[in-house]
Design an enzyme around this catalytic site. Structure first.
Site, PDB file in Angstrom:
ATOM      1  N   GLU A  79      -1.187  -3.139  -0.849  1.00  0.00           N
ATOM      2  CA  GLU A  79      -0.773  -1.766  -0.544  1.00  0.00           C
ATOM      3  C   GLU A  79      -1.975  -0.881  -0.213  1.00  0.00           C
ATOM      4  O   GLU A  79      -1.922  -0.060   0.705  1.00  0.00           O
ATOM      5  CB  GLU A  79       0.014  -1.159  -1.717  1.00  0.00           C
ATOM      6  N   ARG A  83      -2.255   0.751   3.555  1.00  0.00           N
ATOM      7  CA  ARG A  83      -2.101   2.203   3.630  1.00  0.00           C
ATOM      8  C   ARG A  83      -3.437   2.923   3.723  1.00  0.00           C
ATOM      9  O   ARG A  83      -3.632   3.772   4.584  1.00  0.00           O
ATOM     10  CB  ARG A  83      -1.316   2.728   2.423  1.00  0.00           C
ATOM     11  N   ASP A 212       7.363 -11.474   5.114  1.00  0.00           N
ATOM     12  CA  ASP A 212       7.410 -10.706   6.364  1.00  0.00           C
ATOM     13  C   ASP A 212       6.112 -10.528   7.157  1.00  0.00           C
ATOM     14  O   ASP A 212       5.920 -11.110   8.227  1.00  0.00           O
ATOM     15  CB  ASP A 212       8.066  -9.336   6.140  1.00  0.00           C
ATOM     16  N   GLU A 346      11.739  -0.140   9.307  1.00  0.00           N
ATOM     17  CA  GLU A 346      11.733  -1.396  10.072  1.00  0.00           C
ATOM     18  C   GLU A 346      12.740  -1.435  11.219  1.00  0.00           C
ATOM     19  O   GLU A 346      12.468  -2.025  12.271  1.00  0.00           O
ATOM     20  CB  GLU A 346      11.976  -2.595   9.143  1.00  0.00           C
ATOM     21  N   THR A 432       0.790  -3.221   9.592  1.00  0.00           N
ATOM     22  CA  THR A 432       2.152  -3.258   9.064  1.00  0.00           C
ATOM     23  C   THR A 432       2.561  -1.940   8.422  1.00  0.00           C
ATOM     24  O   THR A 432       3.704  -1.773   8.003  1.00  0.00           O
ATOM     25  CB  THR A 432       2.353  -4.450   8.110  1.00  0.00           C
TER      26      THR A 432
END
Length: 452
Positions: A79, A83, A212, A346, A432
């Protein structure tokens, strides 16, 4: 929408990670340990792209004065990478402001101890002060998670490029080596890999959560390398072949979906997170084996349609966290704990890719349906909130304005309704978390000299 989300974050939660838009206070996720300002760093590039210059300036000033990584707390490596590192890298590449490069590299260095494992497969959690790492206690026998260690590649290649220090790229190339040595069951990559033994954990395979973005980053690593990363390319197209054979199915009502694989048995469930794959298949269509390009675009279109149906079949016209294809239901959530919508991007992300790659107007129409639903059901006086049950007549808000709503959902919507020359795909690849990173063209060489 961005102004409403940002202004309320600024008013009620400035400097904290996220906003609680109903209770009008800050919200701190444990994913970021004691690092603060997730919404600020995640939103930097969106503010820049939308030409919200004053807001970008105040965000930059906050980063200069207050963004601090010297905290004694455990963070999620994945994360924080997607981010914070991703957000800082994009802010640097878009604005040229040196502070963002400096902070990105500083944070990258703090993440390196996560790779101190017998195999070099990083830990999921890291105390960035002590450098001690561990894995999620629930993950199969102490395993690291495919989508977590497989979603560092783009950012770490750029960290090496911008710092002149090859260690970042070496760490992620080693992950590739470990994966290439292993046997893949039916050509599929299980979601769990033990960082000590270098062996797979449970044979669960998913293109949704836990798997994913690993697949996404194989394709994007090849694209970001100006199509020189042949290894990434081969791994991606081989994986898609196995996914098509073993996971992609068509419902009796004609909806194409991607199931989950559990030790050879299929669970006919698709997560909202899996809906990104429509855009991925379309983005990868151009590089597919010669006879397969049209097929990959068609696959993308079919996934987009299924995901649109998951939205359309709810009361609020916003999609559930997961939906099923069994027992007579199609594209509907059957479990209460899968009926929530947390402002996820998404489906809109897939609409944006499909629009750019086909210019079929239905993708903009579907995107506008989502805008109207967000405005009707998620917009509150103090920002935007997720919804607990999208099938209900009445909104029950979850009281969190996720940082990815500003980073991803609103950015992809803005791009869906913009011209194709805003962040064109030939020059930019999105991480992503929707942070755009430039394609490293073959003639770029290493920036080492002129960056020091």
């Amino acid at each position: 929408m961005m102004k409403h989300a940002w202004d309320n974050y600024k008013r009620y939660a400035w400097g904290l990670n996220e906003l609680k838009p109903i209770s009008k206070q800050g919200h701190s996720s444990n994913l970021f340990g004691n690092i603060q300002g997730a919404t600020i760093v995640d939103a930097l590039d969106t503010l820049y792209i939308m030409e919200m210059k004053d807001e970008f300036k105040e965000a930059k000033e906050w980063v200069e004065k207050n963004l601090d990584f010297n905290v004694n707390a455990e963070i999620s490596v994945f994360e924080v990478n997607i981010r914070f590192v991703g957000g800082l890298l994009s802010a640097y590449y878009l604005s040229g402001e040196e502070i963002f490069r400096k902070k990105a590299v500083e944070l990258g260095e703090k993440l390196l101890p996560a790779f101190n494992t017998p195999t070099g497969i990083p830990w999921a959690l890291l105390n960035i002060k002590s450098g001690i790492g561990r894995n999620w206690p629930w993950a199969s026998g102490g395993s690291s998670i495919l989508a977590e260690f497989g979603t560092l590649h783009l950012e770490f290649v750029h960290l090496s490029y911008l710092s002149g220090n090859p260690v970042f790229a070496e760490k992620v190339m080693n992950i590739r080596k470990v994966l290439n040595r292993l046997d893949k069951p039916e050509g599929l990559y299980p979601n769990y890999l033990n960082p000590s033994s270098g062996q797979w954990g449970q044979h669960h395979v998913s293109i949704g959560g836990l798997g994913d973005s690993f697949y996404e980053y194989l394709l994007k690593a090849w694209l970001m390398s100006d199509k020189t990363d042949e290894d990434g390319k081969k791994m991606y197209y081989d994986a898609v072949q196995a996914i098509e054979t073993h996971l992609i199915r068509k419902s009796s009502g004609g909806l194409t979906y991607i199931a989950e694989w559990k030790g050879g048995l299929l669970e006919h469930k698709m997560g909202h997170l899996t809906c990104f794959a429509g855009g991925m298949f379309a983005l990868g269509a151009d590089g597919a084996p010669s006879d397969k390009t049209g097929h990959h675009i068609e696959l993308g279109a079919e996934i987009a349609r299924t995901c649109h149906e998951s939205y359309d079949r709810t009361r609020m016209k916003l999609g559930p966290e997961a939906f099923r294809f069994d027992g007579g239901v199609e594209a509907i959530a059957t479990r209460q704990n899968e009926k929530y919508y947390i402002l996820r991007p998404e489906v809109i992300e897939t609409y944006m890719y499909m629009w750019r790659l086909t210019h079929d107007p239905k993708y903009r129409e579907w995107g506008w349906e989502a805008v109207e639903a967000l405005e009707k059901h998620c917009r509150v006086d103090g920002g935007y909130s997720g919804i607990r049950d999208v099938y209900n007549n009445h909104e029950s808000h979850d009281d969190v304005q996720q940082s990815f709503f500003l980073s991803e959902t609103l950015k992809y919507l803005y791009l869906l309704f913009s011209e194709d020359d805003l962040l064109p795909f030939e020059h930019w690849v999105f991480n992503t978390e929707a942070h755009p990173l430039p394609v490293l063209h073959k003639d770029d060489g290493n920036k080492e000299e002129n960056q020091k």
